[in-house]
Design an enzyme around this catalytic site. Structure first.
Site, mmCIF file in Angstrom:
data_model
loop_
_atom_site.group_PDB
_atom_site.id
_atom_site.type_symbol
_atom_site.label_atom_id
_atom_site.label_comp_id
_atom_site.label_asym_id
_atom_site.label_seq_id
_atom_site.Cartn_x
_atom_site.Cartn_y
_atom_site.Cartn_z
ATOM 1 N N HIS A 185 7.768 6.876 -30.917
ATOM 2 C CA HIS A 185 6.469 7.132 -30.282
ATOM 3 C C HIS A 185 5.330 7.044 -31.295
ATOM 4 C CE1 HIS A 185 3.758 8.026 -27.123
ATOM 5 N NE2 HIS A 185 4.725 8.384 -26.266
ATOM 6 N N HIS A 209 11.773 4.887 -23.192
ATOM 7 C CA HIS A 209 10.358 4.940 -23.577
ATOM 8 C C HIS A 209 10.236 4.429 -25.023
ATOM 9 C CE1 HIS A 209 6.244 5.951 -23.264
ATOM 10 N NE2 HIS A 209 6.272 7.168 -23.798
ATOM 11 N N HIS A 230 4.787 14.211 -17.826
ATOM 12 C CA HIS A 230 5.539 14.421 -19.070
ATOM 13 C C HIS A 230 6.358 15.696 -18.930
ATOM 14 C CE1 HIS A 230 2.220 11.740 -20.132
ATOM 15 N NE2 HIS A 230 3.005 11.268 -21.097
ATOM 16 N N ASP A 239 7.746 11.121 -18.908
ATOM 17 C CA ASP A 239 7.849 10.487 -20.240
ATOM 18 C C ASP A 239 8.048 11.536 -21.329
ATOM 19 O OD1 ASP A 239 7.160 8.276 -18.776
ATOM 20 O OD2 ASP A 239 5.438 7.703 -20.026
ATOM 21 N N ASP A 240 8.505 11.049 -22.452
ATOM 22 C CA ASP A 240 8.518 11.770 -23.742
ATOM 23 C C ASP A 240 9.608 12.831 -23.886
ATOM 24 O OD1 ASP A 240 6.325 10.197 -24.139
ATOM 25 O OD2 ASP A 240 4.893 11.823 -24.497
HETATM 26 ZN ZN ZN Z 1 4.736 8.648 -24.116
#
Ligand code: ZN
Length: 468
Positions: free
Chosen positions: A323, A319, A428, A271-272
C-alpha cells in the site's frame, strides 16, 4: 733681454695668483645642506634643506638669502639661488629642483576584461577611461588597437609615461539553445483521438530563428493505450545541442463508465484489511443478514480472518501488499511484484489465486503521476492482459478520511444508492466506524428493495476514468 722680461712677467703672475688664492681662502663660502640636484614627484610638498655660510673652514650663523620659486604642483626644472653679500662681493650657490611626473596613467575598462562573444560577431566597445595623476582625464588620447585575440588600449601622458591594457576577446558559444514546449509536458489523449502537436519555441544566445530547425522524433500510436515519448532536438550554429521530451499518454475513456452492471445490486467492498478487531464484527453482521461482500485484502491482520471470509462465502480479492504508492506505481514490474506478494498470501491461506483486484487509490488516482507518467493507462490495460479484472467503486462511504461518524457514513452510502445501476460501495474494514455503520446500511438496502452480492469473475466492473 727678452728672457729677463719673461721671468719678470711670470713672477708678477705668480704673485697675483698667490694673492688670489690667499684671498679665496679667506672669503666666505656657501655650502648647501643636502644635494645640489633634487628630483621631486609632482604634488609631493617637500621641505627642502637650506644653505650655510662657511668662513675659515667653519660654519657661521650668517644669513643666506634664498630665492625660491619652486612649484611642487607643476612639473619643470627650478633653480634655487642662495646668496650672501660680503662687502662689495656677492657669494652665490645654486640648487636645482626638478618636479617630475613619473607615474603612468591608468586605463579602466567598462565591461568585462575577458570577454566571450558569439562567433561571427564583432565586439561592441563598452567603453574605457584613462586618468592621469598630472594630466587628468586623457581618455581622448587613448589609442584603440584591434588585435587578433582582443583589443589593446594604449595611452601616454604628457611626461611620456605609458600604459597599456588588453581586453581579451574570445569568440565562442557554449550555451545550449532553450526549447520551450507549448502546451503541457504530459499530454493525456483518449484512444482514437488524433494527436495534435502544440508546438514549441527556441531561444538561443547566438543563433537566431532556430524554431524551424527543431527535429521531432518518436511516434504516438493513438490506436493503442500506452505512454509515448516525443523528443524535440535542436542544435545551434556552434553545435550545442538541446533536447526536451513530451510524454503523450493514450488512455481508454470507455473505462470511465460507472453506471454498469446489475441494476439495484449493492456490492459492499472492504479494502485494506483484514483487521483483528473490526473485520470479525463486520463478518458477524454480514452473517446475521446473510449478505455476501468482497474483501480487497493486504498483508495486514491474521490469516484466520481471510480464511473465514472465504469460508463464509465472501470474495477474497487483492488490493496491495505494501500500500505504498511509490513501491506500487514507480514501475510496471514493481506493481506486479507487489500484487504477486499479496496473491501468494491468499493462495497460501485458501489455495486460490484471486484475479479480482483493486488498485491502491483506484484506477483514477493521480498520485501515481509523481512516480511514473502514464502508468495507470498502462496498468489498467496490462492487468487485463494478464488475466486480472480491476474494480473501482461508484459510491464512496467516506470512511477513509471523510468521516469517522457511523451515521455520516451511513448517510453517505444510502443517499447515493441507485436503482438503475450496480452500486459498488467503497469501505475499509480496518475502521471502527465502518464496523458500526454496516448493519444499518444493510438494513436500509434490504428494506428498500436492493440485493447484496459479492463481486465474482463474471461481475461487470465499475471503472473510473484513468487520469494518468
Ligand atoms: Zn486501500
Amino acid at each position: 733681454m727678452k728672457k729677463k722680461y719673461l721671468i719678470c712677467i711670470l713672477a708678477v703672475a705668480f704673485f697675483f695668483e698667490m694673492l688670489l688664492n690667499i684671498s679665496i681662502l679667506f672669503l666666505p663660502k656657501i655650502k648647501l645642506e643636502g644635494d645640489s640636484y633634487i628630483k621631486v614627484p609632482v604634488f609631493e610638498e617637500r621641505q627642502l634643506q637650506g644653505a650655510i655660510v662657511y668662513q675659515f673652514g667653519k660654519k657661521t650663523k650668517k644669513k643666506v638669502t634664498e630665492k625660491n620659486n619652486v612649484d611642487f604642483k607643476k612639473i619643470g626644472k627650478y633653480r634655487i639661488e642662495y646668496t650672501y653679500s660680503y662687502g662689495f662681493l656677492t657669494i652665490r650657490k645654486n640648487r636645482t629642483v626638478e618636479i617630475v611626473d613619473e607615474e603612468a596613467p591608468k586605463i579602466t575598462l567598462k565591461g568585462e576584461k575577458d570577454k566571450t562573444i558569439c562567433p561571427n560577431t564583432e565586439y561592441e566597445e563598452e567603453g574605457y577611461e584613462a586618468i592621469d595623476n598630472y594630466d587628468g582625464n586623457i581618455t581622448d588620447k587613448v589609442e584603440v588597437i584591434k588585435e587578433e585575440d582582443g583589443i589593446l588600449y594604449k595611452v601616454s601622458d604628457s611626461s611620456e609615461n605609458k600604459t597599456e591594457i588588453k581586453r581579451k576577446i574570445k569568440k565562442e558559444d557554449t550555451e545550449k539553445p532553450k526549447i520551450q514546449l507549448k502546451g503541457k509536458n504530459t499530454v493525456y489523449l483518449n484512444l482514437n483521438t488524433p494527436y495534435k502537436e502544440e508546438g514549441y519555441t527556441v531561444e538561443d544566445n547566438c543563433t537566431k530563428n532556430l524554431t524551424d530547425k527543431v527535429k521531432i522524433t518518436g511516434t504516438v500510436n493513438t490506436l493503442k493505450v500506452g505512454s509515448y515519448k516525443k523528443t524535440y532536438t535542436v542544435a545551434d550554429a556552434s553545435g550545442n545541442v538541446s533536447s526536451v521530451t513530451r510524454t503523450v499518454i493514450v488512455r481508454n475513456p470507455s473505462k470511465g463508465s460507472n453506471c454498469v452492471g446489475k441494476a439495484g445490486v449493492i456490492y459492499l467492498t472492504f479494502d485494506d484489511g483484514p483487521h483483528a478487531t473490526y473485520t470479525p464484527v463486520i463478518l458477524d453482521v454480514l452473517k446475521k443478514y446473510n449478505v455476501k461482500a468482497t474483501f480487497f485484502v493486504t498483508m495486514a491482520g491474521p490469516d484466520s480472518l481471510i480464511k473465514r471470509e472465504y469460508e463464509e462465502g465472501h470474495t477474497v480479492a487483492l488490493h496491495t501488499a505494501s500500500h505504498n504508492y511509490k513501491t506500487v506505481y514507480s514501475s510496471v514490474d514493481g506493481y506486479f511484484q507487489d500484487l504477486e506478494k499479496v496473491q501468494n498470501r491468499v493462495y497460501r491461506i485458501i489455495g486460490i489465486r484471486p484475479t479480482i483486484i483493486r488498485f491502491p487509490g483506484g484506477s483514477s488516482n493521480t498520485v501515481s503521476r509523481n512516480y511514473f507518467n502514464g502508468i495507470m493507462s498502462i496498468l489498467t490495460d496490462e492487468v487485463e492482459k494478464r488475466g486480472f479484472s480491476y474494480h473501482d467503486w461508484n459510491i464512496s462511504s467516506g470512511d477513509a478520511g471523510g468521516t469517522t461518524n457511523p451515521r455520516t457514513e451511513y448517510n453517505n452510502v444510502v443517499s447515493r444508492l441507485k436503482k438503475n445501476c450496480s452500486n459498488v460501495v467503497l469501505m475499509h474494514d480496518i475502521k471502527k466506524h465502518t464496523s458500526l455503520a454496516i448493519e444499518d446500511i444493510i438494513k436500509y438496502g434490504l428494506e428498500n428493495g436492493y440485493t447484496f452480492e459479492a463481486i465474482v469473475n463474471e461481475t461487470e466492473a465499475v471503472h473510473q476514468s484513468v487520469n494518468n
